[in-house]
Design a protein around this motif. Structure first.
Motif, PDB file in Angstrom:
ATOM      1  N   TRP A 153      10.935  11.097   8.251  1.00 46.36           N
ATOM      2  CA  TRP A 153       9.140  10.552   8.332  1.00 46.36           C
ATOM      3  C   TRP A 153       9.141  10.572   9.838  1.00 46.36           C
ATOM      4  N   GLU A 182      -4.590   6.844   7.612  1.00 44.06           N
ATOM      5  CA  GLU A 182      -3.485   5.323   7.305  1.00 44.06           C
ATOM      6  C   GLU A 182      -4.510   4.697   6.002  1.00 44.06           C
ATOM      7  N   GLU A 204      -3.774   6.520   3.050  1.00 46.61           N
ATOM      8  CA  GLU A 204      -2.602   7.426   2.951  1.00 46.61           C
ATOM      9  C   GLU A 204      -2.425   5.552   2.271  1.00 46.61           C
ATOM     10  N   GLY A 205      -2.207   4.948   2.317  1.00 51.67           N
ATOM     11  CA  GLY A 205      -1.259   3.743   1.686  1.00 51.67           C
ATOM     12  C   GLY A 205      -2.044   3.421   0.755  1.00 51.67           C
ATOM     13  N   GLU A 245       0.354   5.317  -1.479  1.00 52.89           N
ATOM     14  CA  GLU A 245       1.699   4.997  -1.884  1.00 52.89           C
ATOM     15  C   GLU A 245       2.344   4.066  -3.158  1.00 52.89           C
TER      16      GLU A 245
END
Ligand code: OFO
Length: 176
Positions: free
Chosen positions: A122, A169, A172-173, A176
């Motif tokens: 990561w 971001e 991306e969140g 998930e």
């Protein structure tokens, strides 16, 4: 279970990430003082990110039955020559962090520690992205130039980049 050497090396990485968080916080304060609101917001977000990087390692060490230590953080510089030199320092620090992650990876291979090797992937990606972002910012600063009138445009540009980072971001969140 990780080796003692790996535990120490990961605790050292905590120090580096913690220092980055405080360094960027200090930079945010300088940007604010200079009236560079876009740059200040960018640095505040970067500072939070670095704290998250630090905590990710902190939790990992505990998870693999090691002993995570809170870092002693040296006071970072609080005066900077120019916006350009500030971003050059960020880039240099990110390169240092990348080299340190690569050393941790070398140690994982040496220890035959696939768990830590996997955990570190990561960070490999994160560092690649961070270095590319800082190079991109430095390129834009060079293009705009650094006269007194340029600062306004540099700040607007960094503000735009910061908003794009926040949006990326969030996306991306959500994925998930
Ligand atoms: Fe966590 O060092 Fe930058 O990204």
């Amino acid at each position: 279970m990780i080796s003692k050497t790996m535990e120490e090396a990961l605790n050292q990485q905590i120090v580096l990430e913690g220092y980055a968080s405080f360094l960027y916080l200090s930079m945010a304060s300088w940007c604010d003082k200079e009236g560079l609101q876009g740059c200040a917001a960018f640095m505040h977000r970067q500072s939070e990110e670095e704290r998250a990087h630090m905590l990710r390692i902190f939790h990992y060490i505990s998870e693999v039955d090691g002993f995570a230590l809170t870092p002693a953080i040296a006071q970072p510089p609080h005066e900077f020559e120019s916006v350009r030199s500030l971003f050059e320092s960020v880039y240099a620090h990110e390169q240092k962090v990348t080299a340190s992650i690569h050393n941790l990876i070398a140690l994982s291979y040496k220890d035959n520690d696939h768990t830590t090797l996997n955990f570190l992937q990561w960070y490999v990606q994160e560092q690649r992205e961070e270095e590319a972002l800082m190079r991109n910012i430095l390129d834009r600063i060079k293009l705009i130039g650094e006269g007194p009138m340029s600062l306004f445009y540099i700040d607007k540009e960094i503000e735009k980049i910061n908003k794009a980072q926040i949006a990326a971001e969030a996306a991306e969140g959500a994925a998930e």
